[in-house]
Design an enzyme around this catalytic site. Structure first.
Site, mmCIF file in Angstrom:
data_model
loop_
_atom_site.group_PDB
_atom_site.id
_atom_site.type_symbol
_atom_site.label_atom_id
_atom_site.label_comp_id
_atom_site.label_asym_id
_atom_site.label_seq_id
_atom_site.Cartn_x
_atom_site.Cartn_y
_atom_site.Cartn_z
ATOM 1 N N GLU A 1 -9.522 -11.063 -0.340
ATOM 2 C CA GLU A 1 -9.786 -10.488 0.980
ATOM 3 C C GLU A 1 -8.800 -11.060 2.013
ATOM 4 O OE1 GLU A 1 -11.100 -8.112 2.302
ATOM 5 O OE2 GLU A 1 -11.609 -8.585 4.358
ATOM 6 N N LYS B 1 -9.682 4.387 9.246
ATOM 7 C CA LYS B 1 -10.918 3.631 9.023
ATOM 8 C C LYS B 1 -11.789 4.221 7.917
ATOM 9 C CE LYS B 1 -13.819 0.423 10.245
ATOM 10 N NZ LYS B 1 -13.444 -0.922 9.782
ATOM 11 N N LYS C 1 -6.227 -8.714 4.191
ATOM 12 C CA LYS C 1 -6.153 -8.709 5.662
ATOM 13 C C LYS C 1 -4.706 -8.879 6.116
ATOM 14 C CE LYS C 1 -9.179 -7.234 6.548
ATOM 15 N NZ LYS C 1 -10.269 -6.858 5.726
ATOM 16 N N TRP D 1 -5.126 11.772 10.487
ATOM 17 C CA TRP D 1 -4.534 10.907 9.471
ATOM 18 C C TRP D 1 -3.908 11.877 8.476
ATOM 19 C CZ3 TRP D 1 -4.896 10.057 4.159
ATOM 20 C CH2 TRP D 1 -4.347 8.855 3.705
ATOM 21 N N CYS E 1 -9.408 11.261 9.972
ATOM 22 C CA CYS E 1 -9.354 12.252 11.037
ATOM 23 C C CYS E 1 -10.648 12.188 11.848
ATOM 24 C CB CYS E 1 -9.173 13.678 10.557
ATOM 25 S SG CYS E 1 -7.678 13.954 9.621
ATOM 26 N N ASN F 1 -10.759 18.175 8.985
ATOM 27 C CA ASN F 1 -10.700 16.871 8.321
ATOM 28 C C ASN F 1 -10.942 17.134 6.843
ATOM 29 O OD1 ASN F 1 -10.971 14.210 7.492
ATOM 30 N ND2 ASN F 1 -13.114 14.078 8.118
ATOM 31 N N GLY F 2 -10.087 16.595 5.970
ATOM 32 C CA GLY F 2 -10.293 16.789 4.539
ATOM 33 C C GLY F 2 -9.073 17.412 3.889
ATOM 34 N N GLU G 1 -2.590 -5.695 5.378
ATOM 35 C CA GLU G 1 -2.932 -4.597 6.279
ATOM 36 C C GLU G 1 -2.396 -4.809 7.681
ATOM 37 O OE1 GLU G 1 -7.208 -2.869 5.866
ATOM 38 O OE2 GLU G 1 -7.319 -5.036 5.707
ATOM 39 N N ARG H 1 -10.271 6.576 13.238
ATOM 40 C CA ARG H 1 -10.329 7.346 11.994
ATOM 41 C C ARG H 1 -8.972 7.889 11.566
ATOM 42 N NH1 ARG H 1 -15.730 8.790 10.804
ATOM 43 N NH2 ARG H 1 -14.933 10.309 9.327
ATOM 44 N N HIS I 1 -0.968 -18.805 -15.871
ATOM 45 C CA HIS I 1 -0.727 -17.732 -16.836
ATOM 46 C C HIS I 1 0.316 -16.743 -16.323
ATOM 47 C CE1 HIS I 1 -3.991 -19.221 -19.283
ATOM 48 N NE2 HIS I 1 -4.718 -19.314 -18.181
#
Ligand code: F6R
Length: 630
Positions: A499, A625, A503, A83, A2, A109-110, A506, A35, A522
């Site tokens: 990584e 973010k 990417k 968000w 947010c 926010n939170g 996402e 955000r 394995h």
């Protein structure tokens, strides 16, 4: 998560500043949209009333709504980009939420953890709720306190007092910003475990989740502490704790240029940030060693004797930052001979970890606000550990609460998927490892100087990869229909493989997984079928040649089972050609530093594939973010 913006200007001084609250808040939201982008909303105080608009979806939806239904001119306003946590991303659940018969607007926010209990109480008082959010409960609580406990007395800072009383009853993590029609010149904000920064202007003041919320207007910022309330007017900034006791913030100057948070001619922030990487690494190295190759990390400010007594390092981080930590582990253990664990922050404190005063905690966080990492760092501090933060965001919470900080100087990272911060984090972690090796005498000065010289060559080598990005971009675009891509790596190539997979997940929303190449037999090799694309990060054939040979065998194993192999290898490594559908070469570099290069083609691949699918690479679905909830 947010993004939050607040603004108060001077109605008389408006001629001077020329700022209308709506413009300032919208510009701030545009910069903070990374955000969260499920919905956005704005409220202004004008002519003794609150006017607000809110809309689900990205900020552009709100802008269209504002064009269809404009808000009045005003010098006091708040804005939010969301968000979603409580309640889906609908118009109704978007912020601001109104209370006190529409005279009070609140953004948040939170997460308010005791919202259910507070809601029951308020329902009992006849309050009606329109949304599913915890924020509306906080708004109703604030409105109820203002109206019924303080009797709407705004002569003595009623909204500030109401905020103090409300915060005393709230549990959880929150940044709250409120405006009230009775106090048209004031924005009141509170923070607990959630980010909030004040921007100081001339005849105007600002609030933001981070400085990008007001960077177009001022570089003077004030950090707030935990559990503080701030009341801004055009000419004043007053800070108290939740009980009204005066408190102070710490002023600092924002040292980045607003232009660095623009796309700079690239189609997306992500592409621009991939291209920023040579500079991100360079800036992170600059000024941290002298001409004799001695590291001078003065900013670390932990007693060198304490660092010498460290017998264990635990790296705490999440997501991409945790992969940076995994790369760092190889280097730190090799250079310093200190046992180093890497742990996901959210797993750490729930398993009763063994941490004491000889443990060095290295947290890695781009935003410096990731709640999971913050909580893990706090836990470790309580156990007596020393804490160092590797962070990209000046003045953010994790470095502030750590004993020391080593900033990465990657510049603002706006695209939600991390790229340049990752390389800068690895660079900073290498510097920390070398510093410890220097301090503890694990390496000769000449060896450290040589490694620093190799690090110094990395920016030009990244640039070389970027200058030849066409081939990998083409492959990414051509693979837009891929349903699944696997990534294999060994040693430092293993976190790089993970990584690369992250990417792709996402950005392109396809199944992607990174494996240690040795683990393949394995189990995961069962996934290989005809045509399955597999990226393989191949170590240098120089030096640790046995590892090279083993990875080449791994390529053959998957190929024999029908995989389409795409190989990242070092220039001159011709051995891989026979087994690869495609080979992308990276410049020669020492094995431990190779992730700074081998990651780059994987970033470009994910970007190109997602772009070919027509996806928004800067704001992938469901993400934000800065993850400020646990
Ligand atoms: C992935 C990504 C995330 C972050 C993670 C930690 O591209 O960006 O996985 O790395 O959320 O964030 P910070 O580094 O801000 O703590």
């Amino acid at each position: 998560m947010c993004g939050i913006v607040g603004y108060v200007g001077h109605s008389a001084g408006r001629v001077n500043t020329g700022h209308n609250a709506l413009d300032v808040v919208l510009e701030g939201l545009r910069r903070l949209e990374y955000r969260g982008y499920d919905s956005a909303g704005i409220a202004v105080v004008a002519d003794g009333t609150i006017s607000s608009r809110k809309k689900s979806g990205k900020l552009n939806n709100l802008i269209a709504e504002l064009e269809a239904s404009p808000l009045p001119e005003s010098v006091t306003g708040i804005g939010h980009t969301r968000w979603a946590t409580h309640g889906g991303p609908t118009d109704q659940n978007a912020h601001p939420h109104l209370a006190d018969d529409g005279k009070l607007a609140l953004i948040h926010n939170g997460i308010i953890e005791n919202f259910a209990e507070l809601k029951l109480d308020l329902l009992g008082k006849g309050v009606e709720f329109r949304s599913e959010t915890d924020t509306e409960v906080a708004a109703a609580l604030l409105g109820d306190i203002y109206r019924n406990q303080l009797h709407g007395d705004h002569s003595t800072g009623g909204l500030t007092k109401a905020m103090q009383l409300a915060c005393q009853r709230l549990e959880g993590a929150f940044t709250l910003l409120a405006v009230h029609a009775d106090q048209p010149d004031v924005v009141v904000a509170a923070r607990r475990n959630s980010p909030l920064v004040v921007g100081l202007g001339e005849g105007e003041n600002f609030l933001g989740s981070d400085v990008s919320g007001f960077i177009d207007y001022t570089r003077r910022a004030v950090e707030l502490g935990q559990d503080q309330i701030v009341t801004i007017t055009a000419d004043s900034v007053e800070i108290t704790d939740f009980y009204g006791a005066p408190a102070e913030g710490k002023e600092y100057k924002v040292d980045w240029d607003p232009a660095s948070a623009e796309k700079g001619g690239f189609p997306s922030f992500m592409e621009k940030e991939i291209h920023d990487q040579p500079d991100a690494v360079l800036q992170t190295l600059l000024g941290r060693s002298d001409i004799h190759g001695r590291l001078t990390l003065d900013e670390l400010r932990i007693d060198p004797e304490l660092l010498k007594s460290v017998d264990k390092i635990i790296v705490l981080a999440c997501g991409t930052s945790a992969y940076a930590g995994q790369v760092a582990k190889y280097a730190i253990e090799r250079w310093c001979r200190i046992p180093t664990e890497v742990e996901l922050s959210h797993e750490f404190r729930y398993r009763d970890p063994i941490v004491d005063e000889n443990t060095l905690i290295v947290s890695i966080s781009q935003s410096g606000e990731t709640m999971d990492t913050l909580m893990a760092v706090r836990y470790a501090k309580e156990q007596g550990a020393k804490t160092v933060s590797i962070c990209n965001t000046n003045g953010s919470t994790i470095p502030r609460e750590s004993d020391a900080v080593l900033y990465t100087h990657a510049g603002p990272e706006i695209a939600v998927a991390s790229t340049k911060a990752f390389l800068a984090q690895i660079t900073a972690a290498y510097l920390l490892g070398l510093y410890l090796a220097q301090l503890r005498g694990n390496k000769f000065q000449g060896e450290i100087k040589d490694i620093l010289a190799d690090l110094g060559k990395i920016p030009a080598k990244i640039q070389q990869i970027l200058d030849n990005e066409g081939q990998i971009k083409e492959l990414g675009a051509a693979m837009a229909d891929a349903k699944s891509v696997l990534f294999l790596g060994r040693h430092v190539g293993f976190p790089v493989a993970m990584e690369g997979a992250l990417k792709l997940k996402e950005l392109a929303y396809i199944h992607a997984e990174g494996f240690a190449a040795g683990e393949l037999k394995h189990g995961p090799i069962a996934l290989i079928e005809e045509g399955q694309p597999v990226f393989v990060v191949v170590p240098s054939p120089r030096g640790r040649d046995s590892l090279h040979a083993k990875v080449v065998s791994n390529i053959q194993e998957v190929r024999a089972r029908g995989a389409k192999t795409i190989v990242i290898a070092e220039e001159g490594d011709e051995a891989v050609q026979a087994y690869a559908e495609h080979v992308f070469y990276i410049p020669e570099t020492p094995t431990l530093l190779a992730p700074l290069l081998s990651t780059v083609p994987l970033q470009i691949f994910a970007l190109a594939l997602a772009s070919a699918k027509g996806y928004d690479v800067d704001q992938p679905r469901n993400l934000a973010k800065s993850v400020t909830v646990e």
